[in-house]
Design a protein around this motif. Structure first.
Motif, PDB file in Angstrom:
ATOM      1  N   THR A  13       0.857  -1.180   0.000  1.00  0.00           N
ATOM      2  CA  THR A  13       0.000   0.000   0.000  1.00  0.00           C
ATOM      3  C   THR A  13       0.891   1.226   0.000  1.00  0.00           C
ATOM      4  O   THR A  13       1.795   1.325   0.838  1.00  0.00           O
ATOM      5  N   TYR A  14       0.700   2.102  -0.960  1.00  0.00           N
ATOM      6  CA  TYR A  14       1.451   3.357  -0.964  1.00  0.00           C
ATOM      7  C   TYR A  14       0.720   4.353  -0.077  1.00  0.00           C
ATOM      8  O   TYR A  14      -0.483   4.571  -0.239  1.00  0.00           O
ATOM      9  N   ARG A  15       1.447   4.914   0.877  1.00  0.00           N
ATOM     10  CA  ARG A  15       0.845   5.904   1.791  1.00  0.00           C
ATOM     11  C   ARG A  15       0.755   7.240   1.077  1.00  0.00           C
ATOM     12  O   ARG A  15       1.560   7.516   0.181  1.00  0.00           O
ATOM     13  N   PRO A  16      -0.189   8.077   1.500  1.00  0.00           N
ATOM     14  CA  PRO A  16      -0.229   9.418   0.912  1.00  0.00           C
ATOM     15  C   PRO A  16       1.061  10.167   1.232  1.00  0.00           C
ATOM     16  O   PRO A  16       1.641   9.960   2.301  1.00  0.00           O
ATOM     17  N   ARG A  17       1.527  10.990   0.298  1.00  0.00           N
ATOM     18  CA  ARG A  17       2.772  11.727   0.554  1.00  0.00           C
ATOM     19  C   ARG A  17       2.464  13.029   1.264  1.00  0.00           C
ATOM     20  O   ARG A  17       1.566  13.764   0.843  1.00  0.00           O
ATOM     21  N   LYS A  18       3.258  13.273   2.340  1.00  0.00           N
ATOM     22  CA  LYS A  18       3.008  14.487   3.139  1.00  0.00           C
ATOM     23  C   LYS A  18       3.144  15.741   2.277  1.00  0.00           C
ATOM     24  O   LYS A  18       2.382  16.695   2.407  1.00  0.00           O
ATOM     25  N   LYS A  25      -4.064   7.239  -0.100  1.00  0.00           N
ATOM     26  CA  LYS A  25      -3.530   5.900   0.111  1.00  0.00           C
ATOM     27  C   LYS A  25      -3.887   5.061  -1.120  1.00  0.00           C
ATOM     28  O   LYS A  25      -5.010   5.148  -1.620  1.00  0.00           O
ATOM     29  N   SER A  26      -2.909   4.300  -1.619  1.00  0.00           N
ATOM     30  CA  SER A  26      -3.209   3.518  -2.812  1.00  0.00           C
ATOM     31  C   SER A  26      -2.751   2.077  -2.624  1.00  0.00           C
ATOM     32  O   SER A  26      -1.587   1.824  -2.324  1.00  0.00           O
ATOM     33  N   VAL A  27      -3.712   1.140  -2.755  1.00  0.00           N
ATOM     34  CA  VAL A  27      -3.372  -0.284  -2.604  1.00  0.00           C
ATOM     35  C   VAL A  27      -2.869  -0.783  -3.953  1.00  0.00           C
ATOM     36  O   VAL A  27      -3.640  -0.960  -4.890  1.00  0.00           O
ATOM     37  N   ALA A  28      -1.562  -0.968  -4.046  1.00  0.00           N
ATOM     38  CA  ALA A  28      -0.984  -1.411  -5.322  1.00  0.00           C
ATOM     39  C   ALA A  28      -1.087  -2.923  -5.466  1.00  0.00           C
ATOM     40  O   ALA A  28      -1.328  -3.431  -6.550  1.00  0.00           O
ATOM     41  N   ILE A  29      -0.900  -3.639  -4.341  1.00  0.00           N
ATOM     42  CA  ILE A  29      -1.009  -5.107  -4.375  1.00  0.00           C
ATOM     43  C   ILE A  29      -1.742  -5.584  -3.134  1.00  0.00           C
ATOM     44  O   ILE A  29      -1.350  -5.260  -2.014  1.00  0.00           O
ATOM     45  N   GLY A  46      -0.961  -8.349 -16.809  1.00  0.00           N
ATOM     46  CA  GLY A  46      -2.071  -7.546 -16.281  1.00  0.00           C
ATOM     47  C   GLY A  46      -2.060  -6.192 -16.955  1.00  0.00           C
ATOM     48  O   GLY A  46      -1.064  -5.791 -17.559  1.00  0.00           O
ATOM     49  N   GLU A  47      -3.181  -5.502 -16.843  1.00  0.00           N
ATOM     50  CA  GLU A  47      -3.285  -4.181 -17.466  1.00  0.00           C
ATOM     51  C   GLU A  47      -2.360  -3.183 -16.766  1.00  0.00           C
ATOM     52  O   GLU A  47      -1.883  -3.448 -15.662  1.00  0.00           O
ATOM     53  N   THR A  48      -2.191  -2.033 -17.385  1.00  0.00           N
ATOM     54  CA  THR A  48      -1.426  -0.958 -16.764  1.00  0.00           C
ATOM     55  C   THR A  48      -2.069  -0.593 -15.426  1.00  0.00           C
ATOM     56  O   THR A  48      -3.295  -0.503 -15.329  1.00  0.00           O
ATOM     57  N   GLY A  49      -1.237  -0.454 -14.401  1.00  0.00           N
ATOM     58  CA  GLY A  49      -1.746  -0.072 -13.085  1.00  0.00           C
ATOM     59  C   GLY A  49      -2.197  -1.252 -12.244  1.00  0.00           C
ATOM     60  O   GLY A  49      -2.711  -1.078 -11.140  1.00  0.00           O
ATOM     61  N   SER A  50      -1.989  -2.486 -12.741  1.00  0.00           N
ATOM     62  CA  SER A  50      -2.473  -3.647 -11.983  1.00  0.00           C
ATOM     63  C   SER A  50      -1.499  -4.092 -10.885  1.00  0.00           C
ATOM     64  O   SER A  50      -1.828  -4.976 -10.103  1.00  0.00           O
ATOM     65  N   GLY A  51      -0.286  -3.512 -10.869  1.00  0.00           N
ATOM     66  CA  GLY A  51       0.648  -3.816  -9.774  1.00  0.00           C
ATOM     67  C   GLY A  51       1.864  -4.625 -10.200  1.00  0.00           C
ATOM     68  O   GLY A  51       2.658  -5.039  -9.353  1.00  0.00           O
ATOM     69  N   LYS A  52       2.042  -4.826 -11.498  1.00  0.00           N
ATOM     70  CA  LYS A  52       3.129  -5.690 -11.994  1.00  0.00           C
ATOM     71  C   LYS A  52       4.518  -5.148 -11.606  1.00  0.00           C
ATOM     72  O   LYS A  52       5.348  -5.871 -11.075  1.00  0.00           O
ATOM     73  N   SER A  53       4.745  -3.867 -11.900  1.00  0.00           N
ATOM     74  CA  SER A  53       6.067  -3.281 -11.613  1.00  0.00           C
ATOM     75  C   SER A  53       6.327  -3.248 -10.118  1.00  0.00           C
ATOM     76  O   SER A  53       7.461  -3.484  -9.670  1.00  0.00           O
ATOM     77  N   THR A  54       5.280  -2.955  -9.345  1.00  0.00           N
ATOM     78  CA  THR A  54       5.440  -2.926  -7.886  1.00  0.00           C
ATOM     79  C   THR A  54       5.892  -4.295  -7.393  1.00  0.00           C
ATOM     80  O   THR A  54       6.844  -4.400  -6.612  1.00  0.00           O
ATOM     81  N   LEU A  55       5.237  -5.350  -7.887  1.00  0.00           N
ATOM     82  CA  LEU A  55       5.605  -6.709  -7.486  1.00  0.00           C
ATOM     83  C   LEU A  55       7.046  -7.015  -7.902  1.00  0.00           C
ATOM     84  O   LEU A  55       7.841  -7.536  -7.096  1.00  0.00           O
TER      85      LEU A  55
HETATM   86  P1  ADP Z   1       1.749  -1.742 -13.486  1.00  0.00           P
HETATM   87  O1  ADP Z   1       3.203  -2.073 -13.464  1.00  0.00           O
HETATM   88  O2  ADP Z   1       0.877  -2.959 -13.590  1.00  0.00           O
HETATM   89  O3  ADP Z   1       1.399  -0.745 -14.536  1.00  0.00           O
HETATM   90  P2  ADP Z   1       2.271  -0.390 -10.970  1.00  0.00           P
HETATM   91  O4  ADP Z   1       2.867  -1.423 -10.107  1.00  0.00           O
HETATM   92  O5  ADP Z   1       3.191   0.589 -11.625  1.00  0.00           O
HETATM   93  O6  ADP Z   1       1.348  -1.104 -12.087  1.00  0.00           O
HETATM   94  O7  ADP Z   1       1.205   0.456 -10.138  1.00  0.00           O
HETATM   95  C1  ADP Z   1       0.177  -0.179  -9.377  1.00  0.00           C
HETATM   96  C2  ADP Z   1      -0.601   0.882  -8.631  1.00  0.00           C
HETATM   97  O8  ADP Z   1       0.236   1.475  -7.652  1.00  0.00           O
HETATM   98  C3  ADP Z   1      -1.094   1.998  -9.521  1.00  0.00           C
HETATM   99  O9  ADP Z   1      -2.383   2.366  -9.081  1.00  0.00           O
HETATM  100  C4  ADP Z   1      -0.111   3.117  -9.279  1.00  0.00           C
HETATM  101  O10 ADP Z   1      -0.714   4.361  -9.441  1.00  0.00           O
HETATM  102  C5  ADP Z   1       0.286   2.879  -7.827  1.00  0.00           C
HETATM  103  N1  ADP Z   1       1.663   3.325  -7.585  1.00  0.00           N
HETATM  104  C6  ADP Z   1       2.776   2.841  -8.161  1.00  0.00           C
HETATM  105  N2  ADP Z   1       3.884   3.467  -7.685  1.00  0.00           N
HETATM  106  C7  ADP Z   1       3.433   4.371  -6.773  1.00  0.00           C
HETATM  107  C8  ADP Z   1       4.068   5.329  -5.913  1.00  0.00           C
HETATM  108  N3  ADP Z   1       5.404   5.462  -5.888  1.00  0.00           N
HETATM  109  N4  ADP Z   1       3.275   6.080  -5.100  1.00  0.00           N
HETATM  110  C9  ADP Z   1       1.932   5.926  -5.089  1.00  0.00           C
HETATM  111  N5  ADP Z   1       1.270   5.039  -5.867  1.00  0.00           N
HETATM  112  C10 ADP Z   1       2.003   4.271  -6.704  1.00  0.00           C
END
Ligand code: ADP
Length: 270
Positions: A13-18, A25-29, A46-55
């Motif tokens: 989960t990405y926390r909101p930035r101060k 707050k954004s749940v990436a995975i 997965g589609e763009t924004g599905s969490g692939k890069s985060t994983l």
């Molecule tokens: P993908 O690789 O599938 O396109 P990402 O892993 O880049 O997806 O992103 C997954 C979700 O996490 C998206 O909603 C994106 O906006 C959010 N996200 C990714 N990086 C950050 C970050 N540094 N801060 C806040 N939200 C983020």
């Protein structure tokens, strides 16, 4: 027997930035679990924004999870295992054009990961660099080149050399083949398959390409809005017509063929 890599209830989960009052707050995975064995290739789709890069980044240690655990060779990875992870899990980033330093020779850039092994002499470092260059089909003389002197395919080869120079068990590649011409892409895939055969590397490939998935992945993991909706062996997922979304993601453009050179790739493609 322990798995090569085991991901247990991993969430992010990405926390909101101060500094950004408007950010939320954004749940990436959402918590997910899966495992891979030595020498296997896992495709993450997965589609763009599905969490692939985060994983991918969390597995490679570039980002940290909000919850859950990663186990490598039956050992739980903690922050203090940074060095071990740097040796065993290496990452190739999306954009080879920009992930190389334009001001440094290739030899200097390939030397960078070797700093993790402080026992190496200068001569041993150079030998390792020469081996890595040859392994990716480049000449040792290329070590004195700067990135602008290379084609896109050669740049990608250098990125791969940088990833394999420490002889890792896992290479995580985030859309590493995007932007390459189809013939160059096929050459890089062949190279990756050859390296897998020679070095026993496991790949975690983030990709949008159903062809790549069909031809080289042993397992497929599909994310949808941060949730893992599929994790299984490729033939099982490809043969499953019950999930229209998965079917669409995997069977679109499958009739487009890639030319492979290596025997393994040809056999799979046939
Ligand atoms: P993908 O690789 O599938 O396109 P990402 O892993 O880049 O997806 O992103 C997954 C979700 O996490 C998206 O909603 C994106 O906006 C959010 N996200 C990714 N990086 C950050 C970050 N540094 N801060 C806040 N939200 C983020």
């Amino acid at each position: 027997m322990s798995h090569l890599l085991e991901v247990k209830n991993l969430g992010k989960t990405y926390r909101p930035r101060k500094a950004w009052p408007w950010s939320k707050k954004s749940v990436a995975i959402e918590p997910l679990s899966f495992h891979i064995e030595a020498g296997e290739t896992l495709a993450v789709m997965g589609e763009t924004g599905s969490g692939k890069s985060t994983l991918a980044k969390i597995i490679a240690g570039v980002d940290s999870p909000s919850s859950g655990e990663l186990w490598l060779n039956g050992q739980k990875l903690h922050n203090q295992h940074y060095q071990q992870r740097c040796h065993n899990i290496r990452m190739i980033f999306q954009d080879s054009e920009n992930s190389l330093n334009t001001h440094l020779t290739l030899r200097k850039q390939l030397e960078e990961p070797l700093k993790f092994n402080t026992d190496l002499t200068a001569q041993e470092r150079n030998e390792k660099i020469d081996i890595a260059l040859r392994r990716v089909g480049m000449l040792t003389e290329h070590g004195e080149f700067y990135p602008h002197m290379l084609s896109s395919g050669q740049k990608q080869r250098v990125c791969i050399a940088r990833a394999i120079i420490l002889e890792p068990q896992i290479v995580v590649a985030d859309e590493a083949l995007v932007g390459l011409d189809p013939s160059v892409r096929a050459q890089i895939i062949n190279l990756m398959l050859n390296l897998q055969q020679d070095m026993g590397i496991s790949y975690i490939l983030v990709t949008h390409s159903p062809q790549i998935v069909k031809h080289i992945a042993d397992k497929i993991l599909i994310l949808y809005r941060g949730k893992m909706i599929v994790f299984d062996k490729t033939d099982i997922v490809l043969g499953d017509d019950q999930q229209p979304y998965v079917h669409q993601l995997l069977h679109d453009h499958l009739n487009k063929q890639i030319k492979f050179k290596s025997d393994k790739a040809k056999k799979i493609a046939d």
